[in-house]
Scaffold this motif. Structure first.
Motif, PDB file in Angstrom:
ATOM      1  N   ASN A 117      56.979 -25.915  24.414  1.00  0.00           N
ATOM      2  CA  ASN A 117      57.158 -26.445  23.207  1.00  0.00           C
ATOM      3  C   ASN A 117      56.153 -26.444  22.361  1.00  0.00           C
ATOM      4  O   ASN A 117      55.645 -27.195  21.537  1.00  0.00           O
ATOM      5  N   ILE A 143      47.791 -25.313  14.022  1.00  0.00           N
ATOM      6  CA  ILE A 143      47.996 -24.434  14.992  1.00  0.00           C
ATOM      7  C   ILE A 143      49.322 -23.636  14.577  1.00  0.00           C
ATOM      8  O   ILE A 143      50.284 -23.926  13.886  1.00  0.00           O
ATOM      9  N   SER A 144      48.988 -22.214  14.888  1.00  0.00           N
ATOM     10  CA  SER A 144      50.257 -21.359  14.486  1.00  0.00           C
ATOM     11  C   SER A 144      50.381 -20.385  15.586  1.00  0.00           C
ATOM     12  O   SER A 144      49.448 -19.945  16.392  1.00  0.00           O
ATOM     13  N   ALA A 170      66.088 -21.320  26.048  1.00  0.00           N
ATOM     14  CA  ALA A 170      65.882 -22.479  25.382  1.00  0.00           C
ATOM     15  C   ALA A 170      64.817 -23.597  26.231  1.00  0.00           C
ATOM     16  O   ALA A 170      64.107 -24.132  25.604  1.00  0.00           O
ATOM     17  N   ASN A 171      65.327 -23.409  27.696  1.00  0.00           N
ATOM     18  CA  ASN A 171      64.881 -24.577  28.484  1.00  0.00           C
ATOM     19  C   ASN A 171      63.352 -24.144  29.169  1.00  0.00           C
ATOM     20  O   ASN A 171      62.556 -24.962  29.212  1.00  0.00           O
ATOM     21  N   GLU A 224      43.454 -23.055  13.566  1.00  0.00           N
ATOM     22  CA  GLU A 224      42.729 -22.588  12.568  1.00  0.00           C
ATOM     23  C   GLU A 224      41.851 -23.793  12.001  1.00  0.00           C
ATOM     24  O   GLU A 224      41.725 -24.141  10.911  1.00  0.00           O
ATOM     25  N   THR A 271      40.002 -18.627  10.617  1.00  0.00           N
ATOM     26  CA  THR A 271      41.194 -18.253   9.978  1.00  0.00           C
ATOM     27  C   THR A 271      41.352 -16.738   9.895  1.00  0.00           C
ATOM     28  O   THR A 271      40.394 -15.953  10.287  1.00  0.00           O
ATOM     29  N   GLY A 312      67.910 -26.594  25.452  1.00  0.00           N
ATOM     30  CA  GLY A 312      66.663 -26.928  24.823  1.00  0.00           C
ATOM     31  C   GLY A 312      65.950 -28.005  25.765  1.00  0.00           C
ATOM     32  O   GLY A 312      66.397 -28.753  26.469  1.00  0.00           O
ATOM     33  N   THR A 313      64.748 -28.374  25.647  1.00  0.00           N
ATOM     34  CA  THR A 313      63.894 -29.091  26.368  1.00  0.00           C
ATOM     35  C   THR A 313      63.487 -30.672  25.507  1.00  0.00           C
ATOM     36  O   THR A 313      63.419 -30.526  24.483  1.00  0.00           O
ATOM     37  N   ARG A 373      48.697 -16.112  -2.210  1.00  0.00           N
ATOM     38  CA  ARG A 373      47.600 -16.448  -1.582  1.00  0.00           C
ATOM     39  C   ARG A 373      46.573 -17.392  -1.955  1.00  0.00           C
ATOM     40  O   ARG A 373      45.699 -17.135  -3.035  1.00  0.00           O
ATOM     41  N   THR A 416      44.992 -21.559   5.074  1.00  0.00           N
ATOM     42  CA  THR A 416      45.202 -20.866   6.705  1.00  0.00           C
ATOM     43  C   THR A 416      46.688 -20.626   6.860  1.00  0.00           C
ATOM     44  O   THR A 416      47.526 -20.911   5.864  1.00  0.00           O
ATOM     45  N   ASN A 417      46.966 -19.876   8.020  1.00  0.00           N
ATOM     46  CA  ASN A 417      48.347 -19.263   8.198  1.00  0.00           C
ATOM     47  C   ASN A 417      49.165 -20.563   8.641  1.00  0.00           C
ATOM     48  O   ASN A 417      50.295 -20.558   8.274  1.00  0.00           O
ATOM     49  N   ALA A 418      48.544 -21.549   9.340  1.00  0.00           N
ATOM     50  CA  ALA A 418      49.329 -22.850   9.412  1.00  0.00           C
ATOM     51  C   ALA A 418      49.631 -23.370   8.255  1.00  0.00           C
ATOM     52  O   ALA A 418      50.840 -23.750   8.223  1.00  0.00           O
ATOM     53  N   ASP A 419      48.784 -23.466   7.263  1.00  0.00           N
ATOM     54  CA  ASP A 419      49.326 -24.351   6.099  1.00  0.00           C
ATOM     55  C   ASP A 419      50.419 -23.108   5.376  1.00  0.00           C
ATOM     56  O   ASP A 419      51.258 -23.781   4.888  1.00  0.00           O
ATOM     57  N   ARG A 420      50.047 -21.797   5.468  1.00  0.00           N
ATOM     58  CA  ARG A 420      51.230 -21.189   4.748  1.00  0.00           C
ATOM     59  C   ARG A 420      52.364 -21.410   5.321  1.00  0.00           C
ATOM     60  O   ARG A 420      53.556 -21.500   4.783  1.00  0.00           O
ATOM     61  N   ASN A 421      52.656 -21.409   6.762  1.00  0.00           N
ATOM     62  CA  ASN A 421      53.869 -21.627   7.362  1.00  0.00           C
ATOM     63  C   ASN A 421      54.439 -23.035   7.097  1.00  0.00           C
ATOM     64  O   ASN A 421      55.643 -23.170   7.001  1.00  0.00           O
ATOM     65  N   ARG A 471      58.187 -23.818   5.520  1.00  0.00           N
ATOM     66  CA  ARG A 471      59.087 -24.730   5.867  1.00  0.00           C
ATOM     67  C   ARG A 471      59.734 -25.909   5.083  1.00  0.00           C
ATOM     68  O   ARG A 471      60.617 -26.248   4.862  1.00  0.00           O
ATOM     69  N   ARG A 524      61.855 -24.656   2.530  1.00  0.00           N
ATOM     70  CA  ARG A 524      63.122 -24.300   3.018  1.00  0.00           C
ATOM     71  C   ARG A 524      63.786 -25.747   3.068  1.00  0.00           C
ATOM     72  O   ARG A 524      65.176 -25.989   2.739  1.00  0.00           O
ATOM     73  N   LEU A 545      52.507 -33.465  25.188  1.00  0.00           N
ATOM     74  CA  LEU A 545      53.418 -33.557  23.966  1.00  0.00           C
ATOM     75  C   LEU A 545      54.068 -34.972  23.431  1.00  0.00           C
ATOM     76  O   LEU A 545      54.946 -35.022  22.490  1.00  0.00           O
TER      77      LEU A 545
END
Lengths: 661, 416
Positions: A342, A354-355, A401-402, A622, A626, B46-47, B125, B130-135, B139, B142, B379
């Motif tokens: 996950n 994180i990415s 998925a799982n 990051e 980065t 899914g989990t 840009r 960072t790429n994490a920010d960009r993603n 999102r 969207r 998690l």
């Protein structure tokens, strides 16, 4: 009195015995755990080789000597930097990895593959090139090779029997001496002379490697009776999968071991010369650190034109995946090569910087095909209808998925074949021609109908079909502790119930499992009916190499078969195509051959893919660094997500930037 | 007997333990009668789906629609997609893209979104991003799409003849469905686990299996301990020496290590729940033996025992009739403790991956094992492990309470 003392001695011995046993038990389980993540990177340990004898005592003093050796270039600068304490590296100059190194480093010997030195030494399809270098770098994203030590592309002669390339004039070893064609030739000669794993794996395809002049290398292919190269594909792959090792150092080593092959492979090689940008800085059982060679030849304009950005590459040796994930969350790891279940929760829920390579599922580029093999000798499994019915009934979306927590493309996105999801491999076969064979799974009606049609029905009313009067009852297996595989096998077993086939699961220890499934000189034992193993990932010989290892009958009869086809499938048509492909150059004929192989594979179902899996997991934090490779990062050629260590992905080390400079 | 029972149920500790244990036991018995789902069926693709009520979206669209005009509906809708941190992030991006800071009012949703929609571009840009920010911005963009729209949502279906999308209806923003009228609603009070199985249903079954394991293991351990203790204590001599020698051997070896070694050597294919119960029973009889032996030694020279001997009764008769009844209360207490420790032993074994094999039955330890493997604790998926820990703790707690309560009744020296 006498009896009592005797008793106490006896008891004492028993306690010691019990404790010793318990200690052994403990270590096996901890070693088992990392195997979960190690598995995708397992390169075939092609031939058995003597295990390197550990010399932990020798490592300790060397750890302190080593920095002095690498300091040589730095001494030219007026104010030599004070060496950093290995326990407190400057964070802004250090790139931390996880998931590559489990347990202490044994050695630094590029001839051996039992160094347990994952960051420095991995001669594989995407060779790890931070310390030792290959002539070319393979890029799994575009399927091309790019020159590293080599100068310009390699060239075949017209008959495709000799491959020639030049060495860059700028390339030199860390001791300042130039890398020459003679080094390449001598490396090969040594591999052959001492029958190293590399030598044994290539001797059937390569006749010789010679230095034409100081810069020019020619690889002569082994020829078949028609005078053509036995396998030009594997000859060409040699230049991007195998290191060039210094001749002068090799001679020192040979002198030290007095020509003894076993001793040569067991040498820990603390004094080894290397041409790559990083060398040993520190290693013990808690971490391993590599330091940049500021005199690295690659800063020459003919290669990178600059030095890689991080001064240190460090890898803490974690106890298990959970410890590694915790460190990644805390920002103590920058690049993670671990299966983080996950992974999206790390940014969606925890909001961490994180990415992954792709922003959404499947998060990475699938490269290998974890596969369930059928034991083709089991009663009933010799019937195509039974094999295909099981494969059709499996609920693949649930596995993906799982078990993989969506870190795999689905079979709707990438229909099953023998090719991985990369665009290059997908283009090698005709999708239309095999479309009606590509099952998507969960097809209970279709599977039932297929079994009914084949006359394999339940006659005694116990809910389980019979073949030749015997109930179809199978055991599905994978190694214990390989969590995502275990979960996948559970889903396979669940499918059996729905189509009247009894499937139960069993998870033996890896030590037992691997000896059983790799023993291909005898039929598999009865209780190994459906079992999971891996397939090749991305590489310069793919998809041919993967197909060969999934279908070629050449591995049947090997006492220790680490290549593939563990279900012992044999089909002369498939064998003929697999033998012909390396010599083919016409794209249309190649496409036809690959399509035919896919058709045979999906018709005979000797094994079936359960999911797609990345070459390496590649998750970055990051917090400090980065500009890691990610989809659409604008790099040309694209930098693949292989932890900035493997093949062309090393280019990513030159693009890194600090978040807070 | 009646008197003893009355006394036992007067002990507060015993009654508390008894009530907790009975509640667990009754749940284990009656839950499967009401909820008949297969505990091992994989329902979630899914989990770790979080606990909650899952309503079928297609069914709720086709159920009766009720119009409710609620004032805060729009505000709630916006808040769920755009919290304060998101607003701040939008401001940062806009400033980075060169919008004057004075033009940005992050409290005004309409103007903020207006600025965002007209300026946001995935290809821009921003320095230091960072790429994490960009993603994150991709999102966010969207999820903000159509957030301020007052129009309903159009439902479309593909026309099989033309393959074109055709509108089949709309859902207004003020329309509500009554959850009781939706055909498919599944309540998952404890969500799902890593396999997509219903945690509560699995937990109840697992508790039953663990109790059975505890009962079988406790019975075996108590029986062995009792028989060896009686024989050794009453007969004495060489028999006592031999039994004591074996008992001492097992006392010195830590029981759990023995358990781990035996389970490991049995191999996964043989490890069913019953086998594990037997193994636990066979490794945990030691202390019962020692205690029973000690009690029997003190009983063996009592007058009624001597009288029985003189009457010519057999050893078996004396042990069963004249010795056993005097230690029965102790044996029952030991049995209760054995059950409790056997359940804990199974859980500990399974967490190490040495418990019963997975496909057959769920046990508390196995559920913990899988939750750990899939990193539920890292998690924050508390529903996959916390309820299991609670159940284990409650079982052990209630059994120990009962034991202490009994102790006070049978051992007058301990009474308050």
């Amino acid at each position: 009195m006498n009896r009592k003392s005797l008793l106490s001695i006896l008891l004492g011995l028993l306690v010691i015995f019990a404790l010793a046993l318990a200690a052994c038990g403990g270590t096996t389980t901890t070693q088992e755990e990392p195997a979960v993540v190690e598995e995708p990177t397992v390169a075939e340990p092609a031939v058995e080789e003597p295990a390197a004898t550990e010399e932990p005592a020798a490592e300790e003093p060397a750890a302190t000597e080593e920095p002095a050796a690498t300091e040589e270039p730095a001494a030219e600068e007026p104010a030599a930097e004070t060496e950093a304490d290995p326990n407190a590296l400057p964070r802004n100059e250090t790139l931390y990895n996880n998931g590559q190194q489990w347990g202490a480093v044994v050695g630094w010997n590029p001839y051996s593959n039992s160094n347990n030195n994952a960051m420095a030494i991995a001669q594989q399809d995407n060779a790890r090139v931070i310390m030792f270098e290959t002539p070319y770098l393979y890029n799994m994203l575009d399927g091309q090779v790019y020159p590293l030590l080599a100068d310009g592309p390699y060239e075949w002669n017209d008959a495709r029997t000799e491959l020639t390339f030049k060495i860059k004039p700028a390339a030199h070893w860390n001791d300042g001496t130039p890398v020459t064609a003679e080094d390449v030739a001598y490396t090969w000669a040594t591999h052959i002379k001492y029958n190293t794993p590399t030598g044994a794996a290539n001797i059937d395809f390569i006749e010789d490697i010679v230095a034409v002049d100081a810069q020019t290398v020619t690889i002569k292919a082994k020829l078949n009776e028609d005078g053509a190269a036995v396998n030009p594909l594997l000859v060409a792959a040699y230049v991007s999968t195998n290191y060039v090792i210094q001749k002068a150092w090799t001679e020192t080593l040979e002198e030290r071991v007095a020509g003894d092959a076993t001793a040569l492979l067991a040498d820990t090689a603390e004094d080894v010369a290397y041409s790559g940008p990083y060398g040993k800085y520190f290693a013990d059982d808690s971490k391993v650190i590599y330091v940049r060679d500021d005199n690295y030849w690659g800063q020459d304009a003919s290669m990178w034109g600059k030095l890689p950005v991080p001064k240190y590459l460090a890898h803490t040796i974690f106890k298990d995946n959970a410890a590694g994930t915790t460190a990644l969350q805390a920002g103590e790891v920058d690049v993670s090569q671990q299966f983080n279940a996950n992974v999206q929760d790390l940014w969606l829920v925890d909001g961490l910087p994180i990415s992954t390579y792709l922003p959404d599922a499947p998060y990475g580029i699938g490269a290998s095909l974890p596969t369930a093999f059928f034991n083709l000798n089991s009663p009933g499994l010799d019937q195509v209808a039974v094999r295909k019915a099981i494969a059709m009934a499996v609920d693949y979306p649930t596995i993906i998925a799982n078990a993989m927590t969506n870190q795999s493309a689905t079979f709707d996105q990438v229909p099953r074949s023998l090719m991985n999801p990369t665009a290059g491999e997908q283009a090698t076969y005709d999708h239309e021609a095999v479309a009606d064979l590509q099952w998507v799974g969960n097809d209970i009606d279709g599977a039932n109908a297929m079994l009914d049609e084949a006359g394999i029905v339940d006659t005694d009313g116990d809910g389980i079909r019979e073949y030749n009067g015997e109930n179809l009852s199978y055991i599905a297996l994978c190694p214990n502790g390989w969590s995502d595989w275990q979960a996948a096998i559970e889903v396979v077993a669940a499918a059996g119930e729905k189509i009247g086939i009894e499937i139960t699961t069993n998870f033996p220890e890896w030590s037992v499992y691997q000896t059983v499934v790799t023993k291909s000189d005898a039929p598999l034992p009865e209780d190994y009916d459906i079992f999971m193993m891996w397939s090749d990932g991305a590489g310069p010989t793919q998809p041919w190499g993967r197909i060969r290892k999934l279908m070629s009958s050449e591995f049947i009869g090997m006492a220790s078969n680490w290549n593939g086809n563990w279900g012992q499938y044999s089909n002369p048509d498939a064998d003929a195509l697999i033998n012909a492909i390396p010599g083919m150059t016409d794209p249309a004929a190649l496409n036809e051959a690959y399509t035919e192989l896919v058709r045979i594979y999906l018709t005979d179902v000797p094994s079936f893919t359960l999911m797609y899996r990345p070459q390496s997991f590649h998750t970055v934090n990051e917090s400090v660094w980065t500009n890691f490779p990610h989809d659409g990062d604008g790099t040309e050629p694209p930098v693949p997500p292989l932890n900035l260590t493997d093949g062309w992905s090393i280019a990513g080390l030159y693009n890194l930037e600090l978040v807070n400079p | 007997m009646k008197h003893t029972l009355r006394q036992v149920f007067r002990s507060g500790k015993f009654v508390t333990g008894f009530i907790i244990f009975s509640a667990i036991l009754l749940t284990v018995i009656f839950y499967p009668m009401i909820i008949r789902d297969d505990p091992l069926q994989i329902i979630g693709q899914g989990t770790f789906f979080p606990p909650g009520i899952y309503v079928n979206i297609a069914d709720s669209m086709s159920s009766t629609r009720y119009i409710l005009n609620l004032d805060d509906a729009a505000a709630k809708r916006i808040a769920s997609k755009l919290n304060d941190a998101d607003r701040e992030a939008i401001r940062e991006w806009l400033v980075g893209a060169g919008i004057p800071e004075g033009d940005i009012d992050i409290a005004n949703t309409e103007s903020l979104l207006g600025l965002w929609v007209s300026n946001y571009d995935t290809t821009v840009r921003i320095p230091g991003m960072t790429n994490a920010d960009r993603n994150y911005y991709i999102r966010l963009n969207r999820s903000l799409d159509g957030l301020l729209s007052e129009e309903g949502v159009t439902i479309a279906a593909t026309n099989p003849d033309t393959n074109a999308l055709e509108a089949t209806g709309t859902v207004e923003l003020t329309e509500y469905a009554n959850i009781r009228e939706v055909a498919n609603v599944r309540i998952l009070p404890l969500g799902t686990d890593n396999f997509g199985r219903d945690v509560l249903t699995q937990l109840v079954t697992a508790t039953g299996v663990s109790l059975r394991i505890g009962f079988v293991a406790g019975l075996i351990a108590t029986l062995i301990g009792l028989v060896l203790g009686l024989v050794s204590g009453y007969i004495g001599g060489v028999v006592d020496d031999v039994i004591l020698f074996i008992t001492n051997l097992f006392t010195v070896i830590p029981g759990f290590i023995l358990l781990v070694l035996i389970s490991f050597s049995i191999g996964q294919e043989q490890r069913g729940a019953f086998v594990i119960a037997v193994v636990i029973g066979l490794t945990s009889w030691v202390w019962t033996t020692r205690a029973v032996r000690a009690q029997v030694i003190s009983l063996r020279n009592r007058d009624h025992v001597n009288l029985s001997k003189l009457s010519g009764h057999s050893i078996a008769h004396i042990i069963i009739r004249d010795v056993l009844p005097y230690i029965a209360s102790y044996v029952i207490m030991a049995f209760i403790l054995q059950i409790s420790s056997a359940i804990l032993a199974e859980a500990a074994l399974s967490i190490l991956g040495l418990g019963p094999r997975t496909t057959d039955v769920p046990t508390l330890g196995l559920m913990m094992n899988w939750a750990l493997i899939y990193q539920a604790h890292i998690l924050g998926k508390w529903w996959a492990y916390l309820p299991i820990i609670l159940v284990i703790a409650l079982i052990a707690f209630s059994l120990n309470l009962m034991n202490t309560g009994l102790d006070q009744v049978f051992n007058p020296a301990l009474r308050d």
